[in-house]
Scaffold this active site. Sequence first.
Site, mmCIF file in Angstrom:
data_model
loop_
_atom_site.group_PDB
_atom_site.id
_atom_site.type_symbol
_atom_site.label_atom_id
_atom_site.label_comp_id
_atom_site.label_asym_id
_atom_site.label_seq_id
_atom_site.Cartn_x
_atom_site.Cartn_y
_atom_site.Cartn_z
ATOM 1 N N THR A 1 43.544 44.856 44.793
ATOM 2 C CA THR A 1 44.319 44.218 43.726
ATOM 3 C C THR A 1 45.115 45.260 42.944
ATOM 4 O O THR A 1 46.288 45.054 42.614
ATOM 5 C CB THR A 1 43.385 43.450 42.773
ATOM 6 N N HIS B 1 48.145 46.247 44.904
ATOM 7 C CA HIS B 1 49.229 45.266 44.778
ATOM 8 C C HIS B 1 50.024 45.509 43.491
ATOM 9 O O HIS B 1 51.258 45.455 43.486
ATOM 10 C CB HIS B 1 48.650 43.845 44.751
#
Length: 344
Positions: free
Chosen positions: A40, A43
């Site tokens: 995450t 990203h």
Amino acid sequence: MRALLKREAKPGLEFTTCPDPTPGPTDAVVRVRATSLCGTDAHIYNWDPWAHSRIHPPRIIGHEMCGEVVETGADVTLVAVGDYVAAESHLTCGQCFQCRTGQAHVCRNYRILGVDRDGSFAEYVVLPENVLWKTAPTVPPELASVQEPLGNAVDAALVEDLTGHTVLITGCGPTGLFAAAVARTAGAATIIASDVSEYRLALAKQVGVDHVLNARAEVSDTLASNIRDITAGEGVDASLEMSGDPNALHLAFGAVKNGGRVTLFGIPTGLVTCDLANEIIFKGIRVHGITGRRLFSTWYRLAGLFKAGLNIKPVITHTFPLSGFAQGFDLMRSGQCGKVVLLL
């Protein structure tokens, strides 16, 4: 305090200083000792379409961490100054149907540390007391900081009993490797792992995998044939799909025996087609979707696994100071790493 800040809607992070946080009545301020990098975070660092739609800068990111409580709000009773803690990154509402029926891990209104509120890539982070998890002082920071993603692996592997079972793990990223270590500690009879990286397959052997298969070097039919040979034609009792790759997903369904179970944790980047009749229905397969950890039963189970000898040290392949974050993200992009941890 020093922090990694996503100041603007563009790639990268800024190593800068930010005001020290102050606690509300039911909050605690934690001095971060270690915080690990997650997909995450990558990203957000790369600023891909998901991050662009989800993150609202400025934001201190990061959600996998451990540290020491240094200040508490007036109404805090669950932790005290000096406690060594990790944190559940999903902040649940406590009011929706899911929260009120023992399913808070799929709360309809949860907020995520480092996504919806400032996170752990900093010297200090303020958190509600009810997400803090007291951790044994004997657990070193680089291991204590990964309890959150390790909890994902615990739930993925142990959503059903696998003692004495044959297990296939498709995808040897950090969570897949954690799942292999959990399966080994929980008494799996035989563990098979597939990945496209020889580097990560070597790590899989270090955490107890019995057979490794290179999905880049071999075609799908050959992989399936190898699994049949290993299992004397029976197939595996359980498949843990940890990659999100469509080919791996089909291998997971194809390799499991009739009446077996498939756990899905990896997130595909787009739509995936499935032969529902032949891959699931006619085989009588049980399918479990895994998101986050069960609150807080998975954390208690994880503490027990550590006491039982769970060994995840080989998965922690690199550590850097907070200022070395870019090297960590570069390693993640290359795939030549397991888990990367920032030490403060």
